[in-house]
Structure formats: structure tokens, C-alpha cells
Scaffold this motif. Sequence first.
Motif, PDB file in Angstrom:
ATOM      1  N   GLU A  38      35.756  45.101  47.309  1.00 31.57           N
ATOM      2  CA  GLU A  38      34.674  46.092  47.294  1.00 31.57           C
ATOM      3  C   GLU A  38      33.752  45.866  46.107  1.00 31.57           C
ATOM      4  OE1 GLU A  38      36.211  50.038  47.412  1.00 31.57           O
ATOM      5  OE2 GLU A  38      37.029  49.842  49.445  1.00 31.57           O
ATOM      6  N   GLY A  39      34.320  45.405  45.003  1.00 33.37           N
ATOM      7  CA  GLY A  39      33.520  45.135  43.819  1.00 33.37           C
ATOM      8  C   GLY A  39      32.890  43.756  43.804  1.00 33.37           C
ATOM      9  N   GLY A  40      33.148  42.955  44.844  1.00 31.22           N
ATOM     10  CA  GLY A  40      32.558  41.628  44.936  1.00 31.22           C
ATOM     11  C   GLY A  40      33.303  40.553  44.175  1.00 31.22           C
ATOM     12  N   ASN A  41      34.517  40.844  43.732  1.00 32.36           N
ATOM     13  CA  ASN A  41      35.311  39.856  42.991  1.00 32.36           C
ATOM     14  C   ASN A  41      36.053  38.961  43.988  1.00 32.36           C
ATOM     15  OD1 ASN A  41      37.017  38.402  41.288  1.00 32.36           O
ATOM     16  ND2 ASN A  41      37.505  40.165  40.009  1.00 32.36           N
ATOM     17  N   THR A  42      35.753  37.669  43.952  1.00 28.86           N
ATOM     18  CA  THR A  42      36.445  36.709  44.821  1.00 28.86           C
ATOM     19  C   THR A  42      37.441  35.857  44.044  1.00 28.86           C
ATOM     20  OG1 THR A  42      34.687  35.064  44.495  1.00 28.86           O
ATOM     21  CG2 THR A  42      34.466  36.573  46.368  1.00 28.86           C
ATOM     22  N   ARG A  43      37.507  36.058  42.736  1.00 29.30           N
ATOM     23  CA  ARG A  43      38.410  35.248  41.898  1.00 29.30           C
ATOM     24  C   ARG A  43      39.725  36.007  41.677  1.00 29.30           C
ATOM     25  NH1 ARG A  43      35.426  33.365  36.630  1.00 29.30           N
ATOM     26  NH2 ARG A  43      34.769  35.562  36.589  1.00 29.30           N
ATOM     27  N   TYR A  44      40.511  36.077  42.735  1.00 25.40           N
ATOM     28  CA  TYR A  44      41.780  36.784  42.628  1.00 25.40           C
ATOM     29  C   TYR A  44      42.836  36.082  43.467  1.00 25.40           C
ATOM     30  CZ  TYR A  44      40.791  38.692  47.285  1.00 25.40           C
ATOM     31  OH  TYR A  44      40.520  38.820  48.617  1.00 25.40           O
ATOM     32  N   LYS A  45      44.085  36.357  43.136  1.00 25.69           N
ATOM     33  CA  LYS A  45      45.216  35.877  43.928  1.00 25.69           C
ATOM     34  C   LYS A  45      46.225  37.010  44.018  1.00 25.69           C
ATOM     35  CE  LYS A  45      48.364  31.965  44.529  1.00 25.69           C
ATOM     36  NZ  LYS A  45      48.795  30.641  43.988  1.00 25.69           N
ATOM     37  N   ILE A  46      46.615  37.338  45.243  1.00 26.60           N
ATOM     38  CA  ILE A  46      47.572  38.402  45.507  1.00 26.60           C
ATOM     39  C   ILE A  46      48.831  37.754  46.084  1.00 26.60           C
ATOM     40  CG2 ILE A  46      47.998  40.590  46.681  1.00 26.60           C
ATOM     41  CD1 ILE A  46      45.569  40.791  44.926  1.00 26.60           C
ATOM     42  N   VAL A  47      49.988  37.993  45.461  1.00 27.68           N
ATOM     43  CA  VAL A  47      51.216  37.342  45.913  1.00 27.68           C
ATOM     44  C   VAL A  47      52.335  38.368  46.044  1.00 27.68           C
ATOM     45  CG1 VAL A  47      52.910  35.529  45.480  1.00 27.68           C
ATOM     46  CG2 VAL A  47      50.548  35.228  44.689  1.00 27.68           C
ATOM     47  N   GLU A  48      52.911  38.454  47.250  1.00 29.37           N
ATOM     48  CA  GLU A  48      54.111  39.259  47.465  1.00 29.37           C
ATOM     49  C   GLU A  48      55.307  38.324  47.406  1.00 29.37           C
ATOM     50  OE1 GLU A  48      55.128  42.847  50.416  1.00 29.37           O
ATOM     51  OE2 GLU A  48      55.108  40.896  51.424  1.00 29.37           O
ATOM     52  N   LEU A  49      56.244  38.646  46.528  1.00 30.07           N
ATOM     53  CA  LEU A  49      57.392  37.771  46.281  1.00 30.07           C
ATOM     54  C   LEU A  49      58.611  38.292  47.041  1.00 30.07           C
ATOM     55  CD1 LEU A  49      56.740  37.458  42.462  1.00 30.07           C
ATOM     56  CD2 LEU A  49      56.307  35.703  44.178  1.00 30.07           C
ATOM     57  N   PRO A  50      59.169  37.488  47.931  1.00 30.78           N
ATOM     58  CA  PRO A  50      60.276  37.958  48.778  1.00 30.78           C
ATOM     59  C   PRO A  50      61.568  38.147  47.997  1.00 30.78           C
ATOM     60  CG  PRO A  50      59.873  35.616  49.149  1.00 30.78           C
ATOM     61  CD  PRO A  50      58.766  36.105  48.266  1.00 30.78           C
ATOM     62  N   GLY A  51      62.263  39.245  48.327  1.00 29.66           N
ATOM     63  CA  GLY A  51      63.598  39.476  47.788  1.00 29.66           C
ATOM     64  C   GLY A  51      63.656  40.004  46.372  1.00 29.66           C
TER      65      GLY A  51
END
Length: 250
Positions: free
Chosen positions: A228-241
Motif C-alpha cells: 500500500e505504501g509502494g515499497n517493493t523492496r521486501y521479503k516475507i518468509v514463513e518458516l515451517p515448524g
Amino acid sequence: ADELTRRGFIVLRTDDRGTGKTNGVYEMATTRDFARDAQAGIDYLKSRPETDKGRIGVIGHSEGGQVAFMLGAESPDVSFVISLAGVGVNGLQILELQNKAILETTPGITPDQVDKFMDLFNTLFRTVHDVPLDQSLDQPLRVAFDKWVASQDEAGLKAVNFTNGREESFFSRYLYQAQSRWYREMIQYNPADYIPKITHPVLALGGDRDIMVPSVENLASIKQLLEEGGNTRYKIVELPGLNHMFQRCI
């Protein structure tokens, strides 16, 4: 901190307020106070000759993730943000998510009990949220609680263990917790006030077995608000377990 230091990064960690040689009273502080503390740490780093002042970042765990988002939005000294199981939803949502997750993983509890507890909890959470910070909680919380209790039949009260006067003990404990400045400001927290304003790189990690900051909803909200803020420099990681402390969880 040890791993990053071994890789050549400067890392500053501090004691909580009132621990070691750190002054202040931890129990009297709010998340905003913790953000000020973290900024003081950044100011200290800037005074060190070995620090690259243009590459200072913040890493925060859980509530510290909120602090990291605050500084990422507000501090001109922050060049990246790392959130470790950081809260990405508002105060009401995180209370509902974590309490429901805790209840659902409690041995022996039934789905009906979970629903009844959550109905009670959400009634109290909404009441606290709606009372202005400069007003006392005692009367509105008492009214909301008594009204909820009066609306229940014997089975409903038994489902939440309100027998033999236990409801008064529950109310006293919750009122004591809810009237603290930290709790009242926490329940008003809105990540939309901060995350869309972050223009620097963001890394957000969460474990899929986390019941304190459930990863699905919180990571999704962080991603949405960054976009929404226009930030494309991100990484989202869900770590299993992994649980809230990033420990392997069966």
C-alpha cells in the motif's frame, strides 16, 4: 547477535529497562518508550567511529517488531528493518488471534469452550479499546463484564469456569492488567500508521507454529501494508515448524 557479529556486522544489544546497569522501570514503559530506547541505541552507534552511519538497521522480535516498524517509518537513521515474529495487525486483532490460538492448543478444551471464552474476551477487549486513554476503565469494564455474565446460562458460565465466585477473581486480574498504560496503548496500536511509510528494505520472518503472533495473518498484513505504501523492496518468509521463539516445534 553472535552470528551477525561473526559475519562482520556491528551489533548492539541492550538490557531491558531496570536490568543490569540500565535505569528505568520496565513495567511502567510502553511500546513507544521502547522505540525511544532503541533510537537512543542508534544515536550511540552513530557516535562510534567504526559505524557506517548510512547502513544502520533495526531488528525486533515480537513487540520489538512493532518497535522496528515504528523506527523504520519515523527515524531518518534507519536504512533497513528486520521483523522476527513481529506484530503486523492492529491491537484488537492480535489479542483475538493469539488468545484463540492459545485456547485451541490447550489440552482438553472443547470448541464450544473456545467460542465461549472468545466471546467473553472480545467483549472485554472491545470495551478497553473504545474507552479513551484519559478515562478510567473501572466502570465501563465492570458494566460490560456484568452484562456478559448476566446473559449466560449455567452451562455458559461453567464453560468459562465462572463457578464459586471465580468470575470476580477473573475480573480483578483482567482489570489490573488492562488498566496499565502499556496495555491500553498496545490495544490502540495500528500498523497502518507505520508500515506503509517505510521506504527502506524490509525482511519479515514468522514461524508457522507461532501461537503468540500467528504467522499467516501477521505476515499477510505486513505484505499488504508495505505494498500500500509502494515499497517493493521486501521479503516475507514463513518458516515451517517453528514457534514464536523460532524453535523447532512438533
